[in-house]
Motif scaffolding. Structure first.
Motif, PDB file in Angstrom:
ATOM      1  N   UNK A   1       0.780  -1.227   0.000  1.00 51.27           N
ATOM      2  CA  UNK A   1       0.000   0.000   0.000  1.00 51.27           C
ATOM      3  C   UNK A   1       0.810   1.275   0.000  1.00 51.27           C
ATOM      4  N   UNK A   2       0.107   2.383   0.203  1.00 47.12           N
ATOM      5  CA  UNK A   2       0.697   3.720   0.149  1.00 47.12           C
ATOM      6  C   UNK A   2       1.613   3.960   1.340  1.00 47.12           C
ATOM      7  N   UNK A   3       2.773   4.541   1.077  1.00 43.72           N
ATOM      8  CA  UNK A   3       3.734   4.853   2.122  1.00 43.72           C
ATOM      9  C   UNK A   3       3.588   6.274   2.614  1.00 43.72           C
ATOM     10  N   UNK A   4       4.533   6.707   3.438  1.00 43.60           N
ATOM     11  CA  UNK A   4       4.490   8.040   4.032  1.00 43.60           C
ATOM     12  C   UNK A   4       4.580   9.143   2.978  1.00 43.60           C
ATOM     13  N   UNK A   5       5.153   8.814   1.826  1.00 38.39           N
ATOM     14  CA  UNK A   5       5.294   9.811   0.759  1.00 38.39           C
ATOM     15  C   UNK A   5       4.065   9.910  -0.125  1.00 38.39           C
ATOM     16  N   UNK A   6       3.022   9.126   0.223  1.00 33.11           N
ATOM     17  CA  UNK A   6       1.790   9.165  -0.555  1.00 33.11           C
ATOM     18  C   UNK A   6       1.821   8.329  -1.809  1.00 33.11           C
ATOM     19  N   UNK A   7       2.866   7.518  -1.974  1.00 31.30           N
ATOM     20  CA  UNK A   7       2.991   6.660  -3.148  1.00 31.30           C
ATOM     21  C   UNK A   7       3.126   5.206  -2.726  1.00 31.30           C
ATOM     22  N   UNK A   8       2.701   4.315  -3.596  1.00 32.08           N
ATOM     23  CA  UNK A   8       2.928   2.890  -3.374  1.00 32.08           C
ATOM     24  C   UNK A   8       4.307   2.522  -3.903  1.00 32.08           C
ATOM     25  N   UNK A   9       4.873   1.384  -3.464  1.00 35.77           N
ATOM     26  CA  UNK A   9       6.150   0.946  -4.035  1.00 35.77           C
ATOM     27  C   UNK A   9       6.101   0.816  -5.551  1.00 35.77           C
ATOM     28  N   UNK A  10       4.987   0.307  -6.069  1.00 36.17           N
ATOM     29  CA  UNK A  10       4.862   0.169  -7.525  1.00 36.17           C
ATOM     30  C   UNK A  10       4.920   1.526  -8.208  1.00 36.17           C
ATOM     31  N   UNK A  11       4.269   2.508  -7.633  1.00 34.91           N
ATOM     32  CA  UNK A  11       4.268   3.843  -8.231  1.00 34.91           C
ATOM     33  C   UNK A  11       5.661   4.466  -8.200  1.00 34.91           C
ATOM     34  N   UNK A  12       6.425   4.198  -7.144  1.00 33.63           N
ATOM     35  CA  UNK A  12       7.788   4.739  -7.066  1.00 33.63           C
ATOM     36  C   UNK A  12       8.665   4.161  -8.177  1.00 33.63           C
TER      37      UNK A  12
END
Length: 293
Positions: free
Chosen positions: A40-51
Protein backbone atom coordinates in the motif's frame (compact mmCIF):
# COMPACT_ATOMS: atom_id res chain seq x y z
CA UNK A 1 18.59 -0.40 -29.89
CA UNK A 2 17.73 -2.37 -26.78
CA UNK A 3 17.41 -6.12 -26.41
CA UNK A 4 13.69 -5.75 -25.62
CA UNK A 5 12.56 -2.92 -27.89
CA UNK A 6 8.83 -3.22 -28.55
CA UNK A 7 8.26 -5.80 -25.81
CA UNK A 8 5.86 -5.57 -22.87
CA UNK A 9 6.80 -7.21 -19.58
CA UNK A 10 4.67 -7.91 -16.52
CA UNK A 11 6.71 -8.27 -13.31
CA UNK A 12 5.04 -9.20 -10.03
CA UNK A 13 6.44 -8.12 -6.69
CA UNK A 14 8.32 -5.38 -8.53
CA UNK A 15 8.05 -2.63 -5.93
CA UNK A 16 11.41 -3.42 -4.36
CA UNK A 17 14.34 -5.84 -4.31
CA UNK A 18 14.69 -8.31 -7.14
CA UNK A 19 11.48 -7.27 -8.86
CA UNK A 20 12.54 -3.63 -8.96
CA UNK A 21 15.97 -4.60 -10.34
CA UNK A 22 14.31 -6.68 -13.07
CA UNK A 23 11.93 -3.85 -13.94
CA UNK A 24 14.68 -1.23 -14.17
CA UNK A 25 16.95 -3.36 -16.37
CA UNK A 26 14.22 -4.60 -18.71
CA UNK A 27 12.95 -1.03 -19.10
CA UNK A 28 16.50 0.13 -19.85
CA UNK A 29 16.59 -2.46 -22.65
CA UNK A 30 13.42 -1.05 -24.21
CA UNK A 31 10.54 -3.00 -22.66
CA UNK A 32 7.37 -1.35 -21.41
CA UNK A 33 6.86 -2.54 -17.82
CA UNK A 34 3.77 -3.40 -15.80
CA UNK A 35 5.04 -2.98 -12.24
CA UNK A 36 2.85 -5.15 -10.03
CA UNK A 37 3.08 -4.87 -6.25
CA UNK A 38 0.33 -5.34 -3.65
CA UNK A 39 1.93 -3.10 -1.00
CA UNK A 40 0.00 0.00 0.00
CA UNK A 41 0.70 3.72 0.15
CA UNK A 42 3.73 4.85 2.12
CA UNK A 43 4.49 8.04 4.03
CA UNK A 44 5.29 9.81 0.76
CA UNK A 45 1.79 9.16 -0.56
CA UNK A 46 2.99 6.66 -3.15
CA UNK A 47 2.93 2.89 -3.37
CA UNK A 48 6.15 0.95 -4.03
CA UNK A 49 4.86 0.17 -7.53
CA UNK A 50 4.27 3.84 -8.23
CA UNK A 51 7.79 4.74 -7.07
CA UNK A 52 9.34 2.23 -9.46
CA UNK A 53 7.14 3.50 -12.30
CA UNK A 54 8.31 7.03 -11.55
CA UNK A 55 11.95 5.87 -11.67
CA UNK A 56 11.45 4.18 -15.02
CA UNK A 57 9.64 7.15 -16.52
CA UNK A 58 12.26 9.61 -15.25
CA UNK A 59 14.85 7.56 -17.13
CA UNK A 60 12.80 7.82 -20.31
CA UNK A 61 11.06 4.45 -20.12
CA UNK A 62 7.44 3.36 -20.20
CA UNK A 63 5.69 1.81 -17.20
CA UNK A 64 2.41 1.56 -15.34
CA UNK A 65 1.60 0.44 -11.81
CA UNK A 66 -0.65 -2.52 -11.01
CA UNK A 67 -1.70 -3.16 -7.42
CA UNK A 68 -3.68 -6.39 -7.66
CA UNK A 69 -3.23 -9.37 -5.33
CA UNK A 70 -1.48 -12.19 -7.20
CA UNK A 71 -3.06 -14.81 -4.94
CA UNK A 72 -6.48 -14.63 -6.56
CA UNK A 73 -7.71 -15.61 -10.02
CA UNK A 74 -9.45 -12.22 -10.31
CA UNK A 75 -6.18 -10.52 -9.41
CA UNK A 76 -4.28 -12.37 -12.10
CA UNK A 77 -6.86 -11.47 -14.71
CA UNK A 78 -6.82 -7.84 -13.60
CA UNK A 79 -3.02 -7.66 -13.93
CA UNK A 80 -3.29 -8.84 -17.52
CA UNK A 81 -6.04 -6.28 -18.15
CA UNK A 82 -3.83 -3.49 -16.80
CA UNK A 83 -1.12 -4.56 -19.25
CA UNK A 84 -3.48 -4.75 -22.22
CA UNK A 85 -5.16 -1.44 -21.38
CA UNK A 86 -1.79 0.31 -21.17
CA UNK A 87 0.24 -1.37 -23.88
CA UNK A 88 -2.02 -3.66 -25.91
CA UNK A 89 -0.13 -6.94 -25.41
CA UNK A 90 2.20 -8.94 -23.19
CA UNK A 91 5.38 -10.69 -24.33
CA UNK A 92 7.10 -11.37 -21.01
CA UNK A 93 5.94 -12.44 -17.55
CA UNK A 94 8.20 -12.62 -14.51
CA UNK A 95 6.53 -14.18 -11.46
CA UNK A 96 8.56 -12.75 -8.61
CA UNK A 97 6.08 -11.85 -5.84
CA UNK A 98 6.70 -13.56 -2.52
CA UNK A 99 6.62 -13.46 1.27
CA UNK A 100 8.25 -15.34 4.15
CA UNK A 101 6.74 -16.77 7.33
CA UNK A 102 9.67 -18.79 8.66
CA UNK A 103 9.01 -21.15 11.58
CA UNK A 104 9.95 -24.71 12.42
CA UNK A 105 7.15 -27.13 11.59
CA UNK A 106 5.90 -27.72 15.14
CA UNK A 107 5.58 -23.96 15.66
CA UNK A 108 4.02 -23.26 12.27
CA UNK A 109 0.34 -22.41 12.30
CA UNK A 110 -1.96 -23.34 9.43
CA UNK A 111 -2.15 -19.70 8.41
CA UNK A 112 1.64 -19.46 8.12
CA UNK A 113 1.62 -22.37 5.70
CA UNK A 114 -1.42 -21.28 3.70
CA UNK A 115 -0.38 -17.67 3.09
CA UNK A 116 3.08 -18.58 1.80
CA UNK A 117 1.71 -21.22 -0.58
CA UNK A 118 -1.02 -18.78 -1.63
CA UNK A 119 1.35 -15.99 -2.63
CA UNK A 120 4.12 -18.09 -4.18
CA UNK A 121 2.56 -21.19 -5.72
CA UNK A 122 -1.06 -20.18 -6.19
CA UNK A 123 0.06 -16.69 -7.18
CA UNK A 124 2.20 -18.16 -9.95
CA UNK A 125 -0.84 -20.08 -11.20
CA UNK A 126 -3.24 -17.13 -10.92
CA UNK A 127 -1.08 -14.73 -12.92
CA UNK A 128 0.37 -17.21 -15.37
CA UNK A 129 -2.91 -18.73 -16.53
CA UNK A 130 -4.39 -15.60 -18.15
CA UNK A 131 -1.04 -14.38 -19.47
CA UNK A 132 -0.18 -17.79 -20.92
CA UNK A 133 -3.62 -17.89 -22.59
CA UNK A 134 -3.00 -14.43 -24.07
CA UNK A 135 0.41 -15.48 -25.40
CA UNK A 136 -1.11 -18.64 -26.88
CA UNK A 137 -4.08 -16.91 -28.48
CA UNK A 138 -1.99 -14.06 -29.88
CA UNK A 139 0.01 -16.54 -31.94
CA UNK A 140 3.20 -14.67 -31.04
CA UNK A 141 4.20 -16.74 -28.03
CA UNK A 142 6.26 -15.22 -25.25
CA UNK A 143 8.55 -15.93 -22.31
CA UNK A 144 7.59 -16.74 -18.72
CA UNK A 145 10.08 -16.74 -15.84
CA UNK A 146 9.00 -18.35 -12.57
CA UNK A 147 10.88 -18.11 -9.28
CA UNK A 148 11.93 -21.18 -7.35
CA UNK A 149 14.52 -21.41 -4.56
CA UNK A 150 17.21 -23.71 -3.27
CA UNK A 151 15.00 -23.92 -0.16
CA UNK A 152 12.54 -25.86 -2.28
CA UNK A 153 15.10 -27.86 -4.23
CA UNK A 154 17.39 -28.89 -1.38
CA UNK A 155 15.55 -27.73 1.76
CA UNK A 156 16.20 -25.20 4.51
CA UNK A 157 15.49 -25.18 8.23
CA UNK A 158 12.28 -23.41 9.21
CA UNK A 159 10.94 -23.20 5.68
CA UNK A 160 8.67 -26.18 5.11
CA UNK A 161 6.00 -23.74 3.90
CA UNK A 162 8.32 -21.74 1.64
CA UNK A 163 10.16 -24.86 0.45
CA UNK A 164 6.87 -26.55 -0.44
CA UNK A 165 5.73 -23.55 -2.47
CA UNK A 166 9.04 -23.14 -4.27
CA UNK A 167 9.35 -26.84 -5.09
CA UNK A 168 5.80 -26.68 -6.42
CA UNK A 169 6.72 -23.77 -8.69
CA UNK A 170 9.59 -25.82 -10.11
CA UNK A 171 7.20 -28.66 -10.95
CA UNK A 172 4.65 -26.18 -12.35
CA UNK A 173 7.31 -24.68 -14.60
CA UNK A 174 8.59 -28.01 -15.86
CA UNK A 175 5.10 -29.03 -16.95
CA UNK A 176 4.24 -25.61 -18.39
CA UNK A 177 7.40 -25.65 -20.50
CA UNK A 178 6.12 -28.80 -22.20
CA UNK A 179 2.69 -27.24 -22.81
CA UNK A 180 4.22 -24.01 -24.05
CA UNK A 181 6.37 -25.55 -26.77
CA UNK A 182 3.34 -26.01 -28.99
CA UNK A 183 2.54 -22.29 -28.83
CA UNK A 184 5.98 -20.71 -28.80
CA UNK A 185 5.84 -19.88 -25.11
CA UNK A 186 9.22 -20.42 -23.46
CA UNK A 187 9.34 -21.11 -19.73
CA UNK A 188 12.33 -20.56 -17.48
CA UNK A 189 12.78 -21.02 -13.74
CA UNK A 190 15.22 -18.97 -11.71
CA UNK A 191 16.56 -19.67 -8.21
CA UNK A 192 17.88 -16.25 -7.17
CA UNK A 193 19.96 -15.32 -4.15
CA UNK A 194 19.85 -11.64 -3.22
CA UNK A 195 19.50 -9.52 -0.12
CA UNK A 196 16.05 -8.00 0.31
CA UNK A 197 13.67 -6.56 2.88
CA UNK A 198 12.42 -10.11 3.50
CA UNK A 199 15.87 -11.37 4.49
CA UNK A 200 17.31 -8.17 5.99
CA UNK A 201 17.27 -9.40 9.60
CA UNK A 202 18.96 -12.72 8.82
CA UNK A 203 21.76 -11.74 6.45
CA UNK A 204 25.19 -10.24 7.13
CA UNK A 205 26.50 -6.96 5.76
CA UNK A 206 28.98 -8.94 3.66
CA UNK A 207 26.12 -10.90 2.12
CA UNK A 208 24.20 -7.71 1.36
CA UNK A 209 27.19 -6.19 -0.42
CA UNK A 210 27.80 -9.31 -2.51
CA UNK A 211 24.31 -10.63 -3.16
CA UNK A 212 22.60 -7.63 -4.71
CA UNK A 213 19.47 -7.81 -6.87
CA UNK A 214 21.39 -6.09 -9.66
CA UNK A 215 23.67 -9.14 -9.94
CA UNK A 216 20.66 -11.37 -10.67
CA UNK A 217 18.80 -9.10 -13.09
CA UNK A 218 21.07 -9.75 -16.11
CA UNK A 219 20.22 -13.46 -15.83
CA UNK A 220 16.53 -12.66 -16.20
CA UNK A 221 17.30 -10.35 -19.13
CA UNK A 222 19.14 -13.22 -20.81
CA UNK A 223 16.18 -15.54 -20.25
CA UNK A 224 13.54 -13.21 -21.72
CA UNK A 225 15.57 -11.84 -24.64
CA UNK A 226 16.63 -13.29 -27.97
CA UNK A 227 20.02 -14.02 -26.43
CA UNK A 228 18.64 -17.31 -25.07
CA UNK A 229 17.27 -18.38 -28.45
CA UNK A 230 14.69 -21.16 -28.25
CA UNK A 231 15.80 -22.42 -24.82
CA UNK A 232 12.97 -23.48 -22.52
CA UNK A 233 12.33 -25.73 -19.54
CA UNK A 234 15.60 -24.82 -17.85
CA UNK A 235 16.43 -23.65 -14.32
CA UNK A 236 19.27 -21.29 -13.50
CA UNK A 237 20.66 -20.54 -10.07
CA UNK A 238 21.97 -16.97 -9.79
CA UNK A 239 23.44 -14.90 -7.01
CA UNK A 240 26.50 -12.92 -6.04
CA UNK A 241 27.87 -13.07 -9.56
CA UNK A 242 27.56 -16.86 -9.80
CA UNK A 243 25.31 -18.62 -12.34
CA UNK A 244 24.77 -22.33 -12.91
CA UNK A 245 22.11 -24.66 -14.23
CA UNK A 246 20.09 -26.79 -11.82
CA UNK A 247 18.63 -30.04 -13.06
CA UNK A 248 17.38 -33.33 -11.66
CA UNK A 249 19.46 -36.40 -12.41
CA UNK A 250 18.95 -40.04 -11.52
CA UNK A 251 21.68 -41.83 -9.64
CA UNK A 252 22.88 -45.36 -10.26
CA UNK A 253 20.35 -48.17 -9.86
CA UNK A 254 19.90 -51.89 -10.06
CA UNK A 255 17.33 -54.23 -11.52
CA UNK A 256 16.05 -56.56 -8.82
CA UNK A 257 14.91 -60.09 -9.53
CA UNK A 258 11.21 -60.68 -10.08
CA UNK A 259 10.84 -61.53 -6.42
CA UNK A 260 13.08 -59.57 -4.08
CA UNK A 261 13.11 -58.56 -0.44
CA UNK A 262 13.88 -55.44 1.54
CA UNK A 263 17.10 -57.19 2.55
CA UNK A 264 18.04 -57.50 -1.15
CA UNK A 265 17.56 -53.77 -1.55
CA UNK A 266 19.59 -53.03 1.58
CA UNK A 267 22.43 -55.16 0.22
CA UNK A 268 22.31 -53.38 -3.15
CA UNK A 269 22.43 -50.00 -1.44
CA UNK A 270 25.33 -51.13 0.74
CA UNK A 271 27.16 -52.18 -2.42
CA UNK A 272 26.61 -48.76 -3.94
CA UNK A 273 24.28 -50.00 -6.67
CA UNK A 274 21.36 -47.66 -5.91
CA UNK A 275 22.39 -44.48 -4.13
CA UNK A 276 25.12 -42.12 -5.24
CA UNK A 277 28.18 -41.95 -3.01
CA UNK A 278 27.47 -39.96 0.13
CA UNK A 279 29.87 -37.19 -0.81
CA UNK A 280 27.76 -36.48 -3.88
CA UNK A 281 24.58 -36.22 -1.84
CA UNK A 282 25.96 -33.65 0.55
CA UNK A 283 25.13 -30.09 -0.39
CA UNK A 284 28.09 -28.10 -1.62
CA UNK A 285 27.62 -24.34 -1.39
CA UNK A 286 26.45 -23.53 -4.90
CA UNK A 287 27.29 -19.83 -4.61
CA UNK A 288 31.03 -20.29 -4.10
CA UNK A 289 33.33 -21.24 -1.23
CA UNK A 290 33.01 -18.02 0.77
CA UNK A 291 29.34 -17.24 0.31
CA UNK A 292 26.54 -17.87 2.78
CA UNK A 293 23.59 -19.06 0.71
Amino acid sequence: MGLLDGKVAVITGAGAGLGRAYAMLLAQEGAAIVVNDFAGVGADGMTPAQRVVAEIRSAGGRAVASHWDVGTVAGGEAILKDALDAFGEVHILVNNAGILRDKSLVKMEEGDFDIVVRVHLKGTYCVTKPVFAHMKDSGRGGVIVNTTSTSGLRGNFGQTNYGSAKAGIWGFSNSLAIEGQKYGVRVWTIAPAAASQLTDATTSEEYKRTFTPERVAPVVLYMVSALSGAATGKTLLAGGGYVSEIRMEMGSGFTPPESFTAEDLAAAIEAGKVLMPERDLKYVNAYGPTAKA
